[in-house]
Write an enzyme that holds these catalytic residues in place. Structure first.
Site, PDB file in Angstrom:
ATOM      1  N   ASP A  42       0.824  -1.223   0.000  1.00 23.55           N
ATOM      2  CA  ASP A  42       0.000   0.000   0.000  1.00 23.55           C
ATOM      3  C   ASP A  42       0.852   1.265   0.000  1.00 23.55           C
ATOM      4  O   ASP A  42       0.649   2.154  -0.829  1.00 23.55           O
ATOM      5  CB  ASP A  42      -0.920   0.040   1.235  1.00 23.55           C
ATOM      6  CG  ASP A  42      -2.106  -0.899   1.092  1.00 23.55           C
ATOM      7  OD1 ASP A  42      -2.351  -1.377  -0.038  1.00 23.55           O
ATOM      8  OD2 ASP A  42      -2.773  -1.152   2.112  1.00 23.55           O
ATOM      9  N   ARG A 123       0.568   5.748  16.332  1.00 20.53           N
ATOM     10  CA  ARG A 123       0.293   6.724  15.261  1.00 20.53           C
ATOM     11  C   ARG A 123       0.690   8.151  15.634  1.00 20.53           C
ATOM     12  O   ARG A 123       1.289   8.852  14.822  1.00 20.53           O
ATOM     13  CB  ARG A 123      -1.170   6.654  14.799  1.00 20.53           C
ATOM     14  CG  ARG A 123      -1.565   5.317  14.147  1.00 20.53           C
ATOM     15  CD  ARG A 123      -0.593   4.867  13.097  1.00 20.53           C
ATOM     16  NE  ARG A 123      -1.007   3.687  12.344  1.00 20.53           N
ATOM     17  CZ  ARG A 123      -0.787   2.419  12.695  1.00 20.53           C
ATOM     18  NH1 ARG A 123      -0.178   2.139  13.834  1.00 20.53           N
ATOM     19  NH2 ARG A 123      -1.170   1.423  11.928  1.00 20.53           N
ATOM     20  N   ASP A 152      -6.907   4.460  12.105  1.00 17.49           N
ATOM     21  CA  ASP A 152      -5.548   4.988  12.016  1.00 17.49           C
ATOM     22  C   ASP A 152      -5.454   6.291  11.213  1.00 17.49           C
ATOM     23  O   ASP A 152      -4.675   7.178  11.544  1.00 17.49           O
ATOM     24  CB  ASP A 152      -4.608   3.920  11.453  1.00 17.49           C
ATOM     25  CG  ASP A 152      -4.429   2.763  12.436  1.00 17.49           C
ATOM     26  OD1 ASP A 152      -4.484   3.032  13.653  1.00 17.49           O
ATOM     27  OD2 ASP A 152      -4.252   1.616  12.002  1.00 17.49           O
ATOM     28  N   SER A 204      -5.070  -8.352   8.092  1.00 21.52           N
ATOM     29  CA  SER A 204      -4.406  -7.055   8.177  1.00 21.52           C
ATOM     30  C   SER A 204      -3.738  -7.008   9.550  1.00 21.52           C
ATOM     31  O   SER A 204      -4.387  -7.192  10.577  1.00 21.52           O
ATOM     32  CB  SER A 204      -5.443  -5.936   8.036  1.00 21.52           C
ATOM     33  OG  SER A 204      -4.866  -4.731   8.460  1.00 21.52           O
TER      34      SER A 204
HETATM   35  N1  ARG Z   1      -8.512  -1.870  15.861  1.00 21.19           N
HETATM   36  C1  ARG Z   1      -7.237  -1.477  16.349  1.00 21.19           C
HETATM   37  C2  ARG Z   1      -7.172   0.012  16.495  1.00 21.19           C
HETATM   38  O1  ARG Z   1      -7.961   0.686  15.944  1.00 21.19           O
HETATM   39  C3  ARG Z   1      -6.124  -2.023  15.520  1.00 21.19           C
HETATM   40  C4  ARG Z   1      -5.934  -1.407  14.195  1.00 21.19           C
HETATM   41  C5  ARG Z   1      -4.892  -2.115  13.467  1.00 21.19           C
HETATM   42  N2  ARG Z   1      -4.520  -1.457  12.258  1.00 21.19           N
HETATM   43  C6  ARG Z   1      -4.273  -2.127  11.143  1.00 21.19           C
HETATM   44  N3  ARG Z   1      -3.899  -1.394  10.142  1.00 21.19           N
HETATM   45  N4  ARG Z   1      -4.416  -3.423  11.042  1.00 21.19           N
HETATM   46  O2  ARG Z   1      -6.355   0.552  17.168  1.00 21.19           O
END
Ligand code: ARG
Length: 449
Positions: A42, A123, A152, A204
């Protein structure tokens, strides 16, 4: 010079950004964009797309926050090979541990009482570095490779806005017209973006020192038991050692500082516990959580170190905090976790909550003993030079120093409000009323007779 936009891949002109980039191009210099780059498909396509579709000079920044994929030199080089004008691989692990995880621990940060916020914590740190690089290059743009459906993107963008509201944000994955992985690979191949030959995992994944998040694939059915292949940091409890293992975690003012009596930097304690507790199958989570964008999603996490440390920290707080503070802090902790989950790391509320938590940690110094065994970690002992636990007050044995006689008067006053309520509005009042009614009925019957 006109900016060229390929209609097949650009859903709609990215108005301001394209204009600015085109203007800069007219002046003979390109606009610069700083891209959060992981080296995966990506963000690699993003890197090329920003050059091809927006005529940007791209500066790639890859942060090492303790993720599994850590051949940072190769990732850095890959960005340069794809035409980035500069590429950075920054080791952020210590900063992550010392400036982010310590605060998460002080707040016992668990979103919806379960998720230790690993993605939400990394992040804002990455965003901080993106902004710093943008400033040092005089770039007006920052880009990330998040989709429009996750948390994110929100965390990146709110953090960037908090740190420099003048920066413009570009989110290629949200804007481009590539609707499937196949289309993305096709575009990548057509534009010289290397595509790994390995078969892509159906999940993911996001991982760092604080754990590993797994979503998508079979997990999208919340009834489906997580397939065994999603777990990589934790052993299945049925295969974990048959003997329990004990670890002693030393804290100073709320920050882990030793393991089994050996002084260690916090970051090393986290790394060591991920391995130790992971081997005992500690820290697997399977939950449905409420995303910020309104979607419920099924997520699995592996958080061995975070689980052990948060449980140990909570246990030490039960010794070192007075009851009122401990109770009040529970609400603060939930607000903290929600704020961080929702991308508000750099916000006045979250920073004020940090101050509250910090003020509670002065005496959170001591040692907690944890037992790791077949998927569970349990607190088996805690001690502190500042412990508020008083043996004489607590003991039922010969050492009992509690003033039993004082309890009677205490309960009389403590119970006074409910005694009053009962008499005027509650059970005692009802009883009185029903007795009066009964007496009235009896009187009426006698009169009638
Ligand atoms: N659901 C979790 C969060 O919002 C994990 C997100 C994981 N991100 C990913 N790109 N797989 O913090």
């Amino acid at each position: 010079m006109e900016i060229t936009m390929n209609e097949a891949t650009t859903a709609h002109a990215i108005g301001g950004q394209a204009c600015m980039a085109a203007k800069a191009a007219e002046c003979g210099m390109k606009e610069k964009v700083v891209l959060a780059y992981s080296g995966g498909l990506d963000t690699s396509v993003c890197l090329k797309w920003l050059q091809v579709e927006c005529d940007f000079d791209v500066i790639a920044v890859c942060g090492n926050v303790g993720q599994d994929e850590n051949d940072l030199a190769a990732i850095r080089q890959k960005a340069l090979d794809m035409g980035a004008i500069a590429s950075f691989a920054v080791d952020m692990r210590e900063e992550y541990a010392n400036d982010f995880l310590t605060l998460a621990l002080a707040a016992n940060g668990l979103y919806e009482n379960s998720y230790p916020l690993l993605s939400a914590l990394s992040r804002p740190l990455l965003a901080k570095h993106l902004v710093e690089v943008a400033h040092s290059f005089g770039a007006h743009y920052v880009a990330h490779g998040c989709t429009g459906k996750g948390n994110d993107q929100v965390r990146f963008e709110t953090s960037i806005k908090a740190l420099d509201p003048m920066l413009e944000i570009v989110a290629p994955v949200r804007e481009w017209n590539l609707h499937s992985r196949e289309e993305e690979i096709e575009w990548a191949q057509a534009h010289g973006v290397p595509v790994a030959a390995t078969k892509k995992s159906p999940y993911s994944i996001d991982d760092n020192l604080w754990g590993r998040a797994i979503e998508c694939g079979a997990l999208e059915d919340p009834w489906c038991e997580p397939p065994a292949d999603i777990w990589t940091l934790t052993a299945d409890s049925t295969c974990a050692p048959d003997e329990p293992e004990y670890v002693e975690i030393g804290f100073e003012q709320g920050v882990p500082c030793s393991l089994d009596g050996v002084k260690m930097p916090f970051v090393d304690i986290v790394k060591t516990l991920n391995v130790k507790a992971g081997a005992h199958g500690v820290g697997r989570l399977d939950m449905v959580e409420n995303r910020l964008v309104g979607v419920k999603s099924r997520e699995c996490y592996e958080v061995p170190a975070a689980k052990v440390l948060i449980d140990a920290h909570k246990a030490l707080e039960t010794l070192c905090l007075d009851g009122d503070t401990q109770h009040y802090k529970l609400g603060i902790e939930q607000q903290w976790a929600t704020a961080v989950y929702q991308g508000m790391w750099f916000s006045p509320l979250k920073m004020a909550l940090d101050s509250f938590c910090a003020a509670t940690q002065h005496f959170v110094t001591g040692v907690v003993k944890m037992r790791l065994y077949k998927g569970s970690c349990s607190v088996t002992g805690r001690k502190s030079p500042y412990s508020l636990y008083d043996f004489g007050l607590a003991s039922y044995g010969a050492a009992d120093a509690f003033n039993h006689g004082a309890a009677k008067g205490f309960i009389e006053l403590h119970g006074l409000p409910v005694t009053t309520w009962s008499a005027k509005q509650g059970p005692a009042a009802e009883e009185l009323a029903s007795q009066a009614a009964f007496a009235g009925e009896k009187k009426a019957v006698i009169c009638a007779a």
